[in-house]
Design a protein around this motif. Structure first.
Motif, mmCIF file in Angstrom:
data_model
loop_
_atom_site.group_PDB
_atom_site.id
_atom_site.type_symbol
_atom_site.label_atom_id
_atom_site.label_comp_id
_atom_site.label_asym_id
_atom_site.label_seq_id
_atom_site.Cartn_x
_atom_site.Cartn_y
_atom_site.Cartn_z
ATOM 1 N N ASN A 24 0.819 -1.210 0.000
ATOM 2 C CA ASN A 24 0.000 0.000 0.000
ATOM 3 C C ASN A 24 0.856 1.265 0.000
ATOM 4 O OD1 ASN A 24 -2.361 -1.463 0.000
ATOM 5 N ND2 ASN A 24 -2.669 -1.322 2.202
ATOM 6 N N PHE A 25 1.905 1.270 0.792
ATOM 7 C CA PHE A 25 2.770 2.448 0.842
ATOM 8 C C PHE A 25 3.473 2.653 -0.489
ATOM 9 C CE2 PHE A 25 6.392 5.056 1.953
ATOM 10 C CZ PHE A 25 5.815 5.989 2.795
ATOM 11 N N SER A 26 3.941 1.560 -1.096
ATOM 12 C CA SER A 26 4.609 1.668 -2.394
ATOM 13 C C SER A 26 3.660 2.187 -3.465
ATOM 14 C CB SER A 26 5.170 0.312 -2.814
ATOM 15 O OG SER A 26 6.183 -0.086 -1.942
ATOM 16 N N LYS A 27 2.449 1.661 -3.460
ATOM 17 C CA LYS A 27 1.463 2.111 -4.438
ATOM 18 C C LYS A 27 1.111 3.587 -4.227
ATOM 19 C CE LYS A 27 -1.808 -0.798 -5.463
ATOM 20 N NZ LYS A 27 -3.067 -1.577 -5.482
ATOM 21 N N ALA A 28 0.933 3.985 -2.986
ATOM 22 C CA ALA A 28 0.597 5.380 -2.685
ATOM 23 C C ALA A 28 1.735 6.318 -3.071
ATOM 24 C CB ALA A 28 0.267 5.530 -1.201
ATOM 25 N N THR A 29 2.957 5.925 -2.781
ATOM 26 C CA THR A 29 4.107 6.751 -3.137
ATOM 27 C C THR A 29 4.243 6.854 -4.654
ATOM 28 O OG1 THR A 29 5.223 6.031 -1.129
ATOM 29 C CG2 THR A 29 6.579 7.064 -2.799
ATOM 30 N N TRP A 30 4.040 5.748 -5.353
ATOM 31 C CA TRP A 30 4.125 5.724 -6.808
ATOM 32 C C TRP A 30 3.112 6.699 -7.410
ATOM 33 C CZ3 TRP A 30 7.849 3.468 -9.533
ATOM 34 C CH2 TRP A 30 7.687 3.315 -10.906
ATOM 35 N N HIS A 31 1.888 6.697 -6.859
ATOM 36 C CA HIS A 31 0.854 7.600 -7.367
ATOM 37 C C HIS A 31 1.066 9.038 -6.888
ATOM 38 C CE1 HIS A 31 -1.506 4.607 -9.396
ATOM 39 N NE2 HIS A 31 -1.505 3.844 -8.326
ATOM 40 N N LYS A 32 1.558 9.208 -5.691
ATOM 41 C CA LYS A 32 1.777 10.549 -5.145
ATOM 42 C C LYS A 32 2.777 11.329 -5.993
ATOM 43 C CE LYS A 32 1.836 13.643 -1.735
ATOM 44 N NZ LYS A 32 0.705 14.443 -1.418
ATOM 45 N N ARG A 74 10.936 23.239 -22.426
ATOM 46 C CA ARG A 74 10.922 21.779 -22.338
ATOM 47 C C ARG A 74 12.106 21.248 -21.515
ATOM 48 N NH1 ARG A 74 7.480 19.259 -26.313
ATOM 49 N NH2 ARG A 74 6.436 20.875 -27.511
ATOM 50 N N LEU A 75 13.261 21.881 -21.643
ATOM 51 C CA LEU A 75 14.428 21.467 -20.857
ATOM 52 C C LEU A 75 14.199 21.705 -19.365
ATOM 53 C CD1 LEU A 75 17.368 20.453 -20.836
ATOM 54 C CD2 LEU A 75 18.056 22.850 -20.967
ATOM 55 N N ILE A 76 13.673 22.865 -19.026
ATOM 56 C CA ILE A 76 13.375 23.159 -17.618
ATOM 57 C C ILE A 76 12.328 22.183 -17.088
ATOM 58 C CG2 ILE A 76 12.407 24.884 -16.040
ATOM 59 C CD1 ILE A 76 15.253 25.493 -16.960
ATOM 60 N N ALA A 77 11.300 21.904 -17.901
ATOM 61 C CA ALA A 77 10.262 20.953 -17.492
ATOM 62 C C ALA A 77 10.849 19.559 -17.280
ATOM 63 C CB ALA A 77 9.145 20.908 -18.528
ATOM 64 N N ALA A 78 11.759 19.147 -18.161
ATOM 65 C CA ALA A 78 12.392 17.836 -18.021
ATOM 66 C C ALA A 78 13.226 17.772 -16.739
ATOM 67 C CB ALA A 78 13.256 17.537 -19.238
ATOM 68 N N LEU A 79 13.921 18.844 -16.415
ATOM 69 C CA LEU A 79 14.704 18.870 -15.176
ATOM 70 C C LEU A 79 13.802 18.782 -13.942
ATOM 71 C CD1 LEU A 79 17.416 21.538 -16.059
ATOM 72 C CD2 LEU A 79 17.736 19.083 -15.758
ATOM 73 N N ILE A 80 12.702 19.517 -13.969
ATOM 74 C CA ILE A 80 11.772 19.473 -12.832
ATOM 75 C C ILE A 80 11.157 18.086 -12.704
ATOM 76 C CG2 ILE A 80 9.564 20.361 -11.970
ATOM 77 C CD1 ILE A 80 10.360 23.077 -13.243
ATOM 78 N N ARG A 81 10.710 17.522 -13.832
ATOM 79 C CA ARG A 81 10.102 16.187 -13.787
ATOM 80 C C ARG A 81 11.116 15.127 -13.384
ATOM 81 N NH1 ARG A 81 7.182 18.133 -18.684
ATOM 82 N NH2 ARG A 81 5.088 18.612 -17.945
ATOM 83 N N SER A 82 12.344 15.253 -13.856
ATOM 84 C CA SER A 82 13.384 14.294 -13.460
ATOM 85 C C SER A 82 13.650 14.358 -11.964
ATOM 86 C CB SER A 82 14.681 14.579 -14.218
ATOM 87 O OG SER A 82 14.497 14.403 -15.589
ATOM 88 N N THR A 83 13.642 15.553 -11.412
ATOM 89 C CA THR A 83 13.830 15.707 -9.972
ATOM 90 C C THR A 83 12.684 15.044 -9.208
ATOM 91 O OG1 THR A 83 14.982 17.793 -10.333
ATOM 92 C CG2 THR A 83 14.143 17.387 -8.120
ATOM 93 N N ILE A 84 11.474 15.231 -9.685
ATOM 94 C CA ILE A 84 10.316 14.609 -9.036
ATOM 95 C C ILE A 84 10.398 13.092 -9.137
ATOM 96 C CG2 ILE A 84 7.804 14.339 -9.145
ATOM 97 C CD1 ILE A 84 7.702 17.300 -10.058
ATOM 98 N N ILE A 85 10.766 12.587 -10.305
ATOM 99 C CA ILE A 85 10.888 11.135 -10.500
ATOM 100 C C ILE A 85 11.960 10.564 -9.578
ATOM 101 C CG2 ILE A 85 11.630 9.357 -12.129
ATOM 102 C CD1 ILE A 85 10.279 11.061 -14.337
ATOM 103 N N LEU A 86 13.119 11.189 -9.539
ATOM 104 C CA LEU A 86 14.209 10.692 -8.691
ATOM 105 C C LEU A 86 13.854 10.761 -7.207
ATOM 106 C CD1 LEU A 86 17.325 12.104 -10.561
ATOM 107 C CD2 LEU A 86 16.518 9.738 -10.463
ATOM 108 N N GLY A 88 10.796 10.555 -5.987
ATOM 109 C CA GLY A 88 9.832 9.474 -5.780
ATOM 110 C C GLY A 88 10.492 8.116 -5.694
ATOM 111 N N LEU A 89 11.462 7.864 -6.573
ATOM 112 C CA LEU A 89 12.173 6.580 -6.526
ATOM 113 C C LEU A 89 13.016 6.455 -5.259
ATOM 114 C CD1 LEU A 89 13.244 6.241 -10.273
ATOM 115 C CD2 LEU A 89 11.390 5.038 -9.081
ATOM 116 N N ALA A 90 13.589 7.561 -4.792
ATOM 117 C CA ALA A 90 14.357 7.519 -3.541
ATOM 118 C C ALA A 90 13.449 7.226 -2.353
ATOM 119 C CB ALA A 90 15.088 8.842 -3.336
ATOM 120 N N VAL A 91 12.276 7.841 -2.334
ATOM 121 C CA VAL A 91 11.314 7.571 -1.258
ATOM 122 C C VAL A 91 10.877 6.106 -1.309
ATOM 123 C CG1 VAL A 91 8.980 8.101 -0.429
ATOM 124 C CG2 VAL A 91 10.536 9.953 -1.028
ATOM 125 N N GLN A 92 10.664 5.583 -2.526
ATOM 126 C CA GLN A 92 10.314 4.169 -2.678
ATOM 127 C C GLN A 92 11.418 3.274 -2.113
ATOM 128 O OE1 GLN A 92 7.280 3.345 -3.208
ATOM 129 N NE2 GLN A 92 7.155 2.687 -5.316
#
Length: 126
Positions: A24-32, A74-86, A88-92
């Motif tokens: 449940n925590f993994s699923k919630a974090t993945w969606h969050k 698009r480059l700035i957006a990619a950097l922001i999204r990459s930070t969010i993805i990383l 999220g994966l670190a929290v996972q």
């Protein structure tokens, strides 16, 4: 009878519930952190921000300027999204490590308790 019920609960019900909590925590974090959606839109403009809205093209120079601004957005957006993805994966990863540690400690805790109890009794007797 209470001790037997506790041992049955400790080794059958509780470990399953710990794994359910992990799921449940993994699923919630993945969606969050919306990891899949951020991967899909990694190089999309940030919040539909397009250069054409800022500078209406009148000539080739304006079109080239719009293209440069669009690539920058698009480059700035990619950097922001990459930070969010990383993030999220670190929290996972931290959550998985925490729950695996909790699971191992939970399984071994009665054995550790009995070892300490026997060591304490041995110290008292001798």
């Amino acid at each position: 009878m209470l001790f037997v019920d506790y041992i049955l609960w400790h080794y059958s019900v509780a470990p399953r519930q710990i794994l359910v909590l992990l799921k449940n925590f993994s699923k919630a974090t993945w969606h969050k952190f919306m990891i899949v959606q951020h991967f899909k839109t990694l190089f999309a403009p940030w919040h539909r921000m397009l250069a054409n809205y800022m500078f209406p093209p009148k000539n080739f120079g304006d079109k080239l300027g719009n293209w440069v601004v669009d690539m920058y957005i698009r480059l700035i957006a990619a950097l922001i999204r990459s930070t969010i993805i990383l993030t999220g994966l670190a929290v996972q990863a931290v959550a998985i490590i925490f729950f695996i540690t909790l699971f191992v400690v939970w399984i071994l805790w009665p054995l550790v308790f009995l070892a300490f109890l026997s060591k304490g009794i041995h110290l008292i007797v001798t």
